[in-house]
Design a protein around this motif. Structure first.
Motif, short mmCIF file in Angstrom:
data_model
loop_
_atom_site.label_atom_id
_atom_site.label_comp_id
_atom_site.label_asym_id
_atom_site.label_seq_id
_atom_site.Cartn_x
_atom_site.Cartn_y
_atom_site.Cartn_z
N SER A 218 -5.78 8.00 -12.89
CA SER A 218 -5.32 9.11 -12.29
C SER A 218 -5.10 8.52 -10.92
N HIS A 219 -5.32 7.02 -10.50
CA HIS A 219 -5.17 6.74 -9.30
C HIS A 219 -3.80 6.06 -9.03
N ASP A 220 -3.40 6.16 -7.91
CA ASP A 220 -2.14 5.34 -7.25
C ASP A 220 -1.04 5.92 -8.13
N GLN A 221 -0.75 7.16 -8.54
CA GLN A 221 0.36 7.53 -9.28
C GLN A 221 1.56 7.75 -8.10
N GLY A 222 2.86 7.61 -8.75
CA GLY A 222 3.79 8.24 -7.76
C GLY A 222 4.47 6.93 -6.75
N GLU A 223 5.42 7.41 -5.88
CA GLU A 223 6.22 6.52 -5.16
C GLU A 223 5.45 5.58 -4.18
N PRO A 224 6.03 4.51 -3.86
CA PRO A 224 5.29 3.87 -2.78
C PRO A 224 5.29 4.35 -1.35
N PHE A 225 6.37 5.24 -1.03
CA PHE A 225 6.59 5.76 0.43
C PHE A 225 7.03 7.12 0.23
N LEU A 226 6.21 7.98 0.94
CA LEU A 226 6.53 9.59 1.10
C LEU A 226 6.66 9.95 2.17
N ARG B 206 0.76 -1.11 -0.01
CA ARG B 206 -0.13 -0.09 -0.11
C ARG B 206 1.19 1.33 -0.09
N ARG B 207 0.65 2.54 -0.74
CA ARG B 207 1.09 3.66 -0.79
C ARG B 207 1.06 3.94 0.76
#
Length: 581
Positions: free
Chosen positions: A467-475, A108-109
């Motif tokens: 448009s969902h769940d774009q980007g790195e897994p942890f921020l 999960r992000r």
């Protein structure tokens, strides 16, 4: 201990005190303590319907604090030793966004801290029973305070010129107390608000159910993935206020110093029916469907479940909370918004400070009408702005990309404006700072516009799976270069002339971030890959003078502010990627 029952001196008819506080929960007790610290000569009665001690762990919710509340408890009231010794240092807010069937938390992000924030902005996980028992003891030992336990208010006869007359009942015995000030801290019973017809709807509907389990439930136990564990370089996830978030809901997991864990489910009633959640069995079945790892953890500890509570349509407002006729509403007796971001204790901190200021000014012989009007107006600006953070936003929780941008914006705005003002004790002094009053109103307008933008962005994006769940897994919050300075900046102790300048800079920064958000979405939704619905939405947005003004602020400052848009796109700032954040 200065407690009283039916046979105490205050059972005499027409006893006179300076302040009667109806309700001895956390709002009333902290107010009594703050009043006596500010003006030791005051005589105060606190009337509480329950006889202490109250149970630990399974008492009330509201266990998680954020920066304003923590500063109030630790620094304003001087409870640092109690908090450090009897409660838990919180490792910030942490969110896990839905991924498929949610059977593997490591997939999960995640948004949260990787390293511990500075101690000066540290926050706490508090056991409400434990802290209220401690506060009851502290307040009862103050010579100017009389605690009336097992006592409820029967009537309050208001008088705008002479003393108010409060009728209190302890068992079968009634007593009357004459008081210059009456403070309603009766929680949702809202004695004075109901009496005066001050209730207001707030335009936000949500439900909550919760339970406490007499053991640790640690999300770190839900995965053996070494890389996932290595993301956290200081502290541990268990000490965060952990949020499991999905379409129309979020689940909180909060550890308590007693070894218990608080678990709550908060939902949009248009997406998740309250009837599917309003018993322990139904709530666990709901978790089976939406949050199976949490369900498994709870099922394994069913014999240790301490309680199960529900609250239907919990948000409410008040048309007035402070009166020059010498009554006020404190805590949930006035306004409650939403448990997300834990604003309840923040509002207690702010309103208690304003109540103490009004009482102090009154006893100095000042005419408090103008100050009272300003306090009401500023408090309403804050609460009206904060309710927009929640109203209509629960559908957004299913979109990790948009929700990460929203949480970062919400947090940055909180640290930049109300956090800065509260840490510098400015709310009660706004009457002397017209530039800040103007800036606060300007910030409120921006905030409402951006919250509407988030709702509209999410509504259109809901129909577009890309448009969902774009980007790195942890921020991490500190992955974005503007966040750490805003966080620690609350404690900068600026003198007033510098504070006004810093406040204006922070308001402009929030406007810049807002314009950057708008510009980034505009660019994506006018590209060759944009859908017709996205293009139409951009056309509608361009008709808004306020959004256009925020875009202009962004364009004017973009060459000097130089903030990476990664907080919007879901990527670490390029300026920080090479650093150990």
């Amino acid at each position: 201990m200065n407690t009283a029952g039916a046979g105490s001196p205050l059972s005499l008819v027409n006893a006179h005190v300076d302040v009667v506080i109806l309700g001895g929960g956390i709002a009333g007790l902290t107010l009594a303590l703050q009043l006596c610290q500010s003006r030791p000569q005051l005589s105060v009665v606190v009337a509480e319907k329950v006889t202490p001690p109250i149970p630990e762990a399974a008492h009330k919710v509201g266990e998680s604090t954020v920066e304003i509340a923590a500063h109030y408890l630790r620094d304003v009231l001087g409870l640092a030793d109690h908090l450090d010794q009897e409660h838990l240092n919180k490792f910030g807010l942490r969110v896990f966004f839905s991924d498929g069937d949610n059977t593997d938390i490591s997939r999960r992000r995640e948004l949260g801290h990787a390293v511990a924030p500075p101690q000066k902005v540290g926050t706490f996980q508090i056991d409400r029973g434990r802290i209220e028992n401690a506060l009851t003891q502290m307040v009862s030992e103050l010579p100017q305070v009389t605690m009336l336990n097992a006592t409820t208010a029967i009537e309050v006869l208001m008088d705008d010129e002479a003393d108010h007359v409060v009728t209190l009942r302890s068992g079968a015995a009634d007593r009357q107390v004459r008081s210059r000030w009456v403070i309603d801290s009766t929680g949702r019973a809202a004695f004075i608000k109901r009496k005066l017809g001050l209730s207001e709807k707030v335009g936000h509907r949500a439900n909550a159910v919760w339970l406490r389990v007499a053991t640790d439930i640690d999300v770190d136990d839900w995965s053996s993935d070494a890389e996932w564990h290595d993301r956290i370089r200081e502290s541990c996830r268990r000490l965060s206020t952990n949020h499991l978030m999905g379409h129309g809901y979020w689940v909180w997991i909060i550890p308590l110093a007693s070894g218990a864990t608080s678990i709550g489910i908060v939902t949009d009633p248009d997406i998740h029916k309250f009837a599917d959640l309003n018993s322990l069995e139904k709530a666990i079945a709901w978790l089976d469907t939406h949050e199976p790892q949490c369900a498994t953890a709870v099922r394994s500890q069913l014999s240790r479940v301490l309680d199960f509570r529900v609250m239907h349509d919990y948000a409410f407002g008040a048309s007035q909370v402070f009166s020059a006729d010498r009554w006020c509403l404190a805590g949930d007796a006035g306004i409650f918004l939403d448990p997300l971001y834990s604003p309840g204790m923040d509002l207690i901190a702010i309103s208690n400070g304003l109540i103490v200021d009004l009482i102090d000014r009154d006893y100095r012989g000042e005419n408090i009408e103008e100050t009272c009007a300003i306090h009401n107006e500023m408090f309403k600006i804050i609460t009206d702005g904060w309710i927009q953070i929640y109203a209509g936003q629960y559908p957004t929780m299913g979109n990790s990309r948009i929700m990460i941008a929203k949480i970062v914006w919400d947090t940055a705005a909180y640290w930049a404006v109300p956090g800065l003002l509260y840490f510098h004790d400015l709310f009660k002094r706004l009457v002397d700072h017209p530039q800040i009053v103007t800036g606060l109103a300007q910030f409120s307008v921006t905030s409402k516009a951006i919250q509407a933008f988030f709702r509209q962005w999410a509504a259109v994006a809901h129909s577009d799976p890309t448009s969902h769940d774009q980007g790195e897994p942890f921020l991490s919050f500190y992955d974005f270069e503007f966040m750490a300075p805003l966080h620690s900046g609350m404690t900068a102790e600026h003198p007033d002339e510098e504070l006004t300048k810093k406040f204006q800079e922070n308001v402009e920064l929030v406007e810049f971030l807002s314009g950057q958000l708008i510009a980034t979405v505009f660019e994506e939704w006018t590209s060759s890959s944009a859908t017709t619905q996205q293009r139409e939405q951009v056309t509608q947005w361009k008709e808004s003078p306020l959004l256009t003004s925020l875009l202009e602020t962004f364009e004017r400052l973009r060459d000097t502010v130089m903030i990476d848009p990664g907080w919007i796109t879901g990527h670490k700032s390029r300026q920080l990627c090479s650093k150990d954040t």
